[in-house]
Design an enzyme around this catalytic site. Structure first.
Site, PDB file in Angstrom:
ATOM      1  N   ASP A  85       0.865  -1.180   0.000  1.00  0.00           N
ATOM      2  CA  ASP A  85       0.000   0.000   0.000  1.00  0.00           C
ATOM      3  C   ASP A  85       0.899   1.226   0.000  1.00  0.00           C
ATOM      4  O   ASP A  85       1.683   1.419   0.942  1.00  0.00           O
ATOM      5  CB  ASP A  85      -0.898  -0.024   1.242  1.00  0.00           C
ATOM      6  CG  ASP A  85      -1.962   1.075   1.220  1.00  0.00           C
ATOM      7  OD1 ASP A  85      -1.826   2.034   0.429  1.00  0.00           O
ATOM      8  OD2 ASP A  85      -2.921   0.969   2.007  1.00  0.00           O
ATOM      9  N   ASP A  96      -3.314   7.269  -3.417  1.00  0.00           N
ATOM     10  CA  ASP A  96      -3.244   6.218  -2.399  1.00  0.00           C
ATOM     11  C   ASP A  96      -3.694   4.932  -3.087  1.00  0.00           C
ATOM     12  O   ASP A  96      -4.827   4.874  -3.592  1.00  0.00           O
ATOM     13  CB  ASP A  96      -4.190   6.634  -1.255  1.00  0.00           C
ATOM     14  CG  ASP A  96      -4.188   5.673  -0.074  1.00  0.00           C
ATOM     15  OD1 ASP A  96      -3.426   4.699  -0.092  1.00  0.00           O
ATOM     16  OD2 ASP A  96      -4.977   5.919   0.868  1.00  0.00           O
ATOM     17  N   HIS A 156     -11.895   6.340   1.980  1.00  0.00           N
ATOM     18  CA  HIS A 156     -11.942   7.701   2.542  1.00  0.00           C
ATOM     19  C   HIS A 156     -11.804   8.749   1.456  1.00  0.00           C
ATOM     20  O   HIS A 156     -11.306   8.460   0.369  1.00  0.00           O
ATOM     21  CB  HIS A 156     -10.788   7.847   3.541  1.00  0.00           C
ATOM     22  CG  HIS A 156      -9.472   7.381   2.985  1.00  0.00           C
ATOM     23  ND1 HIS A 156      -8.614   8.206   2.310  1.00  0.00           N
ATOM     24  CD2 HIS A 156      -8.904   6.138   2.939  1.00  0.00           C
ATOM     25  CE1 HIS A 156      -7.556   7.503   1.915  1.00  0.00           C
ATOM     26  NE2 HIS A 156      -7.699   6.232   2.260  1.00  0.00           N
ATOM     27  N   HIS A 164      -7.164  11.212   5.449  1.00  0.00           N
ATOM     28  CA  HIS A 164      -8.439  10.570   5.755  1.00  0.00           C
ATOM     29  C   HIS A 164      -9.543  11.602   5.920  1.00  0.00           C
ATOM     30  O   HIS A 164     -10.087  11.810   6.984  1.00  0.00           O
ATOM     31  CB  HIS A 164      -8.309   9.622   6.955  1.00  0.00           C
ATOM     32  CG  HIS A 164      -7.445   8.433   6.631  1.00  0.00           C
ATOM     33  ND1 HIS A 164      -6.278   8.142   7.294  1.00  0.00           N
ATOM     34  CD2 HIS A 164      -7.561   7.497   5.667  1.00  0.00           C
ATOM     35  CE1 HIS A 164      -5.721   7.063   6.748  1.00  0.00           C
ATOM     36  NE2 HIS A 164      -6.485   6.653   5.769  1.00  0.00           N
ATOM     37  N   GLU A 189     -10.961   1.096  -0.777  1.00  0.00           N
ATOM     38  CA  GLU A 189     -10.000   0.051  -0.420  1.00  0.00           C
ATOM     39  C   GLU A 189     -10.640  -1.128   0.304  1.00  0.00           C
ATOM     40  O   GLU A 189     -10.557  -1.238   1.528  1.00  0.00           O
ATOM     41  CB  GLU A 189      -8.842   0.622   0.397  1.00  0.00           C
ATOM     42  CG  GLU A 189      -9.198   1.507   1.567  1.00  0.00           C
ATOM     43  CD  GLU A 189      -7.941   2.042   2.252  1.00  0.00           C
ATOM     44  OE1 GLU A 189      -7.001   1.266   2.476  1.00  0.00           O
ATOM     45  OE2 GLU A 189      -7.901   3.246   2.564  1.00  0.00           O
ATOM     46  N   GLU A 278      -6.643  -1.190  -3.612  1.00  0.00           N
ATOM     47  CA  GLU A 278      -7.065   0.209  -3.443  1.00  0.00           C
ATOM     48  C   GLU A 278      -6.723   1.043  -4.668  1.00  0.00           C
ATOM     49  O   GLU A 278      -5.650   0.897  -5.247  1.00  0.00           O
ATOM     50  CB  GLU A 278      -6.366   0.805  -2.210  1.00  0.00           C
ATOM     51  CG  GLU A 278      -6.695   2.273  -1.968  1.00  0.00           C
ATOM     52  CD  GLU A 278      -6.084   2.825  -0.671  1.00  0.00           C
ATOM     53  OE1 GLU A 278      -5.060   2.262  -0.212  1.00  0.00           O
ATOM     54  OE2 GLU A 278      -6.633   3.804  -0.140  1.00  0.00           O
TER      55      GLU A 278
HETATM   56 MN    MN Z   1      -3.649   3.022   1.122  1.00  0.00          MN
HETATM   57 MN    MN Z   2      -6.336   4.645   1.848  1.00  0.00          MN
END
Ligand code: MN
Ligand code: MN
Length: 292
Positions: A85, A96, A156, A164, A189, A278
């Site tokens: 990640d 992200d 998020h 976030h 995610e 994600e």
């Molecule tokens: Mn992530």
């Molecule tokens: Mn994330």
């Protein structure tokens, strides 16, 4: 969304997807997590981005928030499952993204469950779409593969230098009428597991975020505070601190914690194996997946 801002999201996304896929190719049993993390973070900078958070390399029951410490000897075991990640930012605008690498046929099925859930969820994204609908789709897809979604980990919103933001995008069906907005940046995610579907905090903490500044007398703690302050409110790794000794790093962080200006991201642990996929998207009539 401002065209200039959109360009930065797109650039961050391109770097993140390139680095993520290169890391996936390198990830094999026997490879050290530290080597992989340094590769991810160095490549990110080489391509003109900055890490938005330390490379999260979470093995097996660890769902998220493991990053290697200095001289960490951990290597990828045989028959394991690894979540890669990564976060990249350009001027604070974040991409992200995560992929799972599985080293057995059974674990590959678990990995596919979160990948399918992400693909299905993305199909629903458009301005006005209900977050509850996305969550329901994620839960349904993972269960149809024979696994559980992790109920206390969520997607998020993303904002400048802010990981976030709202809305939360849960991986299990929820009630409520939160809707996606045109031009909003979001990360979806899904996490799938053959465990209970619920993570708990574990140790040691290796990822932190500075939440403010205070007068600090201890020299090492002050050095850590000054160092952490450069990340503009984004998380950093203990490993990145400017000390040779892990002991010194930890002592200085403990002092900042006691001052109340340090937020901790402990590793999050399941009872079973976990997979995660994600992507970051910009909501629009044609949603733009920046990390494809
Ligand atoms: Mn992530
Ligand atoms: Mn994330």
């Amino acid at each position: 969304m401002d065209a200039d801002v959109k360009e930065k999201y797109i650039k961050a996304g391109k770097i993140a997807s390139h680095v993520r896929d290169a890391a996936v190719k390198k990830a094999k049993p026997g490879v050290k997590l530290l080597e992989l993390a340094e590769f991810i973070e160095n490549e990110t900078r080489k391509l003109g981005g900055e890490p938005a958070f330390p490379a999260n390399l979470s093995l097996n029951e660890i769902a998220a928030h493991y990053t290697p410490y200095k001289n960490d000897p951990t290597a990828i075991p045989e028959n394991s499952i690894l979540k890669i990640d990564i976060g990249v930012h350009v001027d604070g605008y974040v991409a992200d993204t995560a992929r799972t690498v599985a080293f057995s046929a059974a674990l590959q099925k678990l990995s596919d469950a979160s990948r399918f859930a992400l693909e299905e969820a993305i199909k629903i994204v458009k301005p006005g779409a209900r977050v509850a609908e996305i969550s329901r789709k994620i839960e349904e897809t993972i269960k149809s593969c024979g696994y559980r979604p992790v109920s206390n980990l969520t997607g998020h919103g993303l904002d400048r230098y802010f990981l976030h933001a709202s809305p939360q995008i849960p991986n299990v069906a929820v009630t409520g009428d939160v809707r996606l907005k045109d031009g909003q940046a979001i990360a979806i995610e899904p996490f799938a597991t053959d465990g209970r579907g619920f993570v708990r905090e574990s140790s040691p903490v290796l990822i932190y975020m500075l939440t403010g500044r205070k007068p600090v007398r201890n020299m090492d703690a002050r050095k850590s505070m000054e160092f952490a302050d450069k990340f503009g409110g984004l998380p950093f790794a203990e490993r990145w601190l400017p000390f040779d000794s892990v002991f010194k790093s930890r002592l200085s962080l403990r002092e900042l914690k006691e001052k109340g200006i340090l937020y901790e991201y402990p590793p999050l642990k399941e009872t079973g194996m976990v997979s995660q996929h994600e992507h970051t998207l910009i909501v629009g009539d044609e949603p733009l997946v920046t990390t494809l």
